[in-house]
Write an enzyme that holds these catalytic residues in place. Structure first.
Site, mmCIF file in Angstrom:
data_model
loop_
_atom_site.group_PDB
_atom_site.id
_atom_site.type_symbol
_atom_site.label_atom_id
_atom_site.label_comp_id
_atom_site.label_asym_id
_atom_site.label_seq_id
_atom_site.Cartn_x
_atom_site.Cartn_y
_atom_site.Cartn_z
ATOM 1 N N CYS A 1 0.816 -1.212 0.000
ATOM 2 C CA CYS A 1 0.000 0.000 0.000
ATOM 3 C C CYS A 1 0.850 1.261 0.000
ATOM 4 O O CYS A 1 2.044 1.227 0.261
ATOM 5 C CB CYS A 1 -0.859 0.041 1.266
ATOM 6 S SG CYS A 1 -1.945 -1.362 1.512
ATOM 7 N N CYS B 1 -2.847 4.877 2.790
ATOM 8 C CA CYS B 1 -3.941 3.901 2.690
ATOM 9 C C CYS B 1 -4.701 3.820 4.011
ATOM 10 O O CYS B 1 -4.107 3.783 5.083
ATOM 11 C CB CYS B 1 -3.394 2.526 2.331
ATOM 12 S SG CYS B 1 -4.703 1.303 2.043
ATOM 13 N N CYS C 1 -2.596 -3.119 -3.420
ATOM 14 C CA CYS C 1 -3.851 -2.981 -2.688
ATOM 15 C C CYS C 1 -4.932 -2.492 -3.645
ATOM 16 O O CYS C 1 -4.708 -1.570 -4.430
ATOM 17 C CB CYS C 1 -3.638 -1.973 -1.561
ATOM 18 S SG CYS C 1 -5.116 -1.517 -0.637
ATOM 19 N N CYS D 1 -6.115 1.371 -2.175
ATOM 20 C CA CYS D 1 -5.349 2.608 -2.395
ATOM 21 C C CYS D 1 -4.606 2.630 -3.730
ATOM 22 O O CYS D 1 -4.084 3.671 -4.113
ATOM 23 C CB CYS D 1 -4.353 2.830 -1.257
ATOM 24 S SG CYS D 1 -2.945 1.701 -1.225
#
Length: 114
Positions: free
Chosen positions: A39, A43, A69, A72
């Site tokens: 991330c 995030c 991810c 994000c």
């Protein structure tokens, strides 16, 4: 202004992660060992600190076995992929079984090592 993740200490990355500081987005990334995702520092996910692993680049995270991810989208700049990547992503979505060769990449102006 932050220059690169190579200059960041572990404590600075942890502090940025705790604050969900978007000014560090693109400067470093974190992987979550229990989920296998990586991330941006901003995030909203809330993994436990002991499950984190920090990376200088998204590529390092991918090579370590993490996937981006879906929340994000750390692989995208400002939430969107670069134009050259968007074209390739569209092509891959339309023709998921087709292989993209180095020659195909060069024909759209993308260096194969990207």
């Amino acid at each position: 202004m932050k220059s690169s993740s190579a200059n960041l200490t572990a404590s600075e990355m942890i502090a940025a992660w705790k604050k969900r500081d978007a000014s560090y987005d693109g400067i470093f990334f974190f992987g979550v060992k229990t989920t296998g995702i990586f991330c941006r520092p901003s995030c909203p996910s809330q993994p436990r600190p002991e499950h984190l692993e920090f990376f200088h680049t998204g590529g390092e995270a991918v090579r370590a076995g993490y996937r981006p991810c879906k929340r994000c989208r750390p692989e995208n700049a400002n939430g969107r992929p670069p134009e050259w990547a968007a074209r390739l992503m569209d092509q891959a979505a339309k023709f998921p079984d087709a292989k993209i060769s180095a020659r195909d990449l060069q024909s759209v102006g993308v260096a194969p090592e990207r």
